[in-house]
Motif scaffolding. Structure first.
Motif, PDB file in Angstrom:
ATOM      1  N   GLY A  28      11.881  -7.544  -1.249  1.00 34.45           N
ATOM      2  CA  GLY A  28      12.532  -6.442  -1.952  1.00 34.45           C
ATOM      3  C   GLY A  28      11.491  -5.383  -2.251  1.00 34.45           C
ATOM      4  O   GLY A  28      10.419  -5.692  -2.766  1.00 34.45           O
ATOM      5  N   THR A  29      11.796  -4.144  -1.910  1.00 33.83           N
ATOM      6  CA  THR A  29      10.811  -3.087  -2.165  1.00 33.83           C
ATOM      7  C   THR A  29      10.722  -2.806  -3.659  1.00 33.83           C
ATOM      8  O   THR A  29      11.722  -2.845  -4.367  1.00 33.83           O
ATOM      9  CB  THR A  29      11.174  -1.789  -1.411  1.00 33.83           C
ATOM     10  N   PRO A  30       9.544  -2.512  -4.151  1.00 33.75           N
ATOM     11  CA  PRO A  30       9.365  -2.213  -5.568  1.00 33.75           C
ATOM     12  C   PRO A  30      10.065  -0.915  -5.978  1.00 33.75           C
ATOM     13  O   PRO A  30      10.179   0.012  -5.178  1.00 33.75           O
ATOM     14  CB  PRO A  30       7.859  -2.067  -5.731  1.00 33.75           C
ATOM     15  N   GLY A  58       7.399   4.686   4.687  1.00 29.98           N
ATOM     16  CA  GLY A  58       6.634   5.437   5.663  1.00 29.98           C
ATOM     17  C   GLY A  58       6.746   4.903   7.073  1.00 29.98           C
ATOM     18  O   GLY A  58       7.159   3.763   7.306  1.00 29.98           O
ATOM     19  N   SER A  59       6.353   5.720   8.013  1.00 30.16           N
ATOM     20  CA  SER A  59       6.356   5.363   9.421  1.00 30.16           C
ATOM     21  C   SER A  59       5.420   4.180   9.652  1.00 30.16           C
ATOM     22  O   SER A  59       4.254   4.226   9.290  1.00 30.16           O
ATOM     23  CB  SER A  59       5.896   6.562  10.257  1.00 30.16           C
ATOM     24  N   GLY A  60       5.957   3.108  10.212  1.00 34.16           N
ATOM     25  CA  GLY A  60       5.149   1.930  10.503  1.00 34.16           C
ATOM     26  C   GLY A  60       4.873   1.035   9.311  1.00 34.16           C
ATOM     27  O   GLY A  60       4.037   0.141   9.393  1.00 34.16           O
ATOM     28  N   ALA A  61       5.566   1.234   8.202  1.00 29.51           N
ATOM     29  CA  ALA A  61       5.301   0.459   6.990  1.00 29.51           C
ATOM     30  C   ALA A  61       5.461  -1.045   7.198  1.00 29.51           C
ATOM     31  O   ALA A  61       4.737  -1.841   6.612  1.00 29.51           O
ATOM     32  CB  ALA A  61       6.207   0.926   5.853  1.00 29.51           C
ATOM     33  N   SER A  74       0.869  -1.179   0.000  1.00 31.21           N
ATOM     34  CA  SER A  74       0.000   0.000   0.000  1.00 31.21           C
ATOM     35  C   SER A  74       0.905   1.227   0.000  1.00 31.21           C
ATOM     36  O   SER A  74       1.944   1.241   0.672  1.00 31.21           O
ATOM     37  CB  SER A  74      -0.901   0.029   1.234  1.00 31.21           C
ATOM     38  N   TYR A  75       0.508   2.250  -0.745  1.00 26.58           N
ATOM     39  CA  TYR A  75       1.325   3.453  -0.921  1.00 26.58           C
ATOM     40  C   TYR A  75       0.498   4.704  -0.669  1.00 26.58           C
ATOM     41  O   TYR A  75      -0.719   4.695  -0.805  1.00 26.58           O
ATOM     42  CB  TYR A  75       1.856   3.554  -2.354  1.00 26.58           C
ATOM     43  N   ILE A 106       5.963   3.964   0.683  1.00 24.39           N
ATOM     44  CA  ILE A 106       5.377   2.712   1.149  1.00 24.39           C
ATOM     45  C   ILE A 106       4.604   3.001   2.432  1.00 24.39           C
ATOM     46  O   ILE A 106       5.154   3.502   3.402  1.00 24.39           O
ATOM     47  CB  ILE A 106       6.450   1.639   1.396  1.00 24.39           C
ATOM     48  N   TYR A 107       3.332   2.696   2.407  1.00 22.64           N
ATOM     49  CA  TYR A 107       2.466   2.910   3.561  1.00 22.64           C
ATOM     50  C   TYR A 107       2.409   1.645   4.423  1.00 22.64           C
ATOM     51  O   TYR A 107       2.485   1.707   5.634  1.00 22.64           O
ATOM     52  CB  TYR A 107       1.066   3.298   3.082  1.00 22.64           C
TER      53      TYR A 107
END
Length: 106
Positions: free
Chosen positions: A60-62, A74-77, A37-38, A49-50
């Motif tokens: 791996g992050t997109p 993001g905070s808490g992702a 989620s973004y 990144i949410y």
């Protein structure tokens, strides 16, 4: 007729005020794609990144989502995700907010 001539200006003022409140809150729009989620950042030109909702241990992050670069975590992702043991950040990531990995035991 007097009621209508008095009511219409009041109604217009209320609608203008409500529109101003909606715009000024700046509520984030969350976009979901698969396990990710973004939220849009930097004048909607980039994604942050949410939340990651997948169950993989190695992630791996997109680089992009819908042709929009993913540049921030993001905070808490990844908060309280105890499945992940390794994360590889893409080279577009330039910022990681506080508590992005809060309470991740692995």
């Amino acid at each position: 007729m007097k009621f209508i001539t008095r009511f219409v200006p009041v109604l217009l003022c209320i609608l203008i005020l409500l529109g101003t409140l909606c715009v000024s809150t700046g509520a984030a729009v969350i976009v979901t794609s698969g396990d990710w989620s973004y939220t849009r950042i930097n004048d909607n030109a980039e994604y942050e990144i949410y939340k990651y909702k997948g169950d993989l241990s190695v992630v791996g992050t997109p680089y992009f989502s819908n042709s929009i670069p993913v540049t921030s975590v993001g905070s808490g992702a990844f908060m309280t995700n105890n499945v992940i043991t390794k994360i590889t950040l893409n080279t577009n990531i330039s910022y990681i907010k506080d508590h992005a990995f809060y309470d991740c035991e692995n």
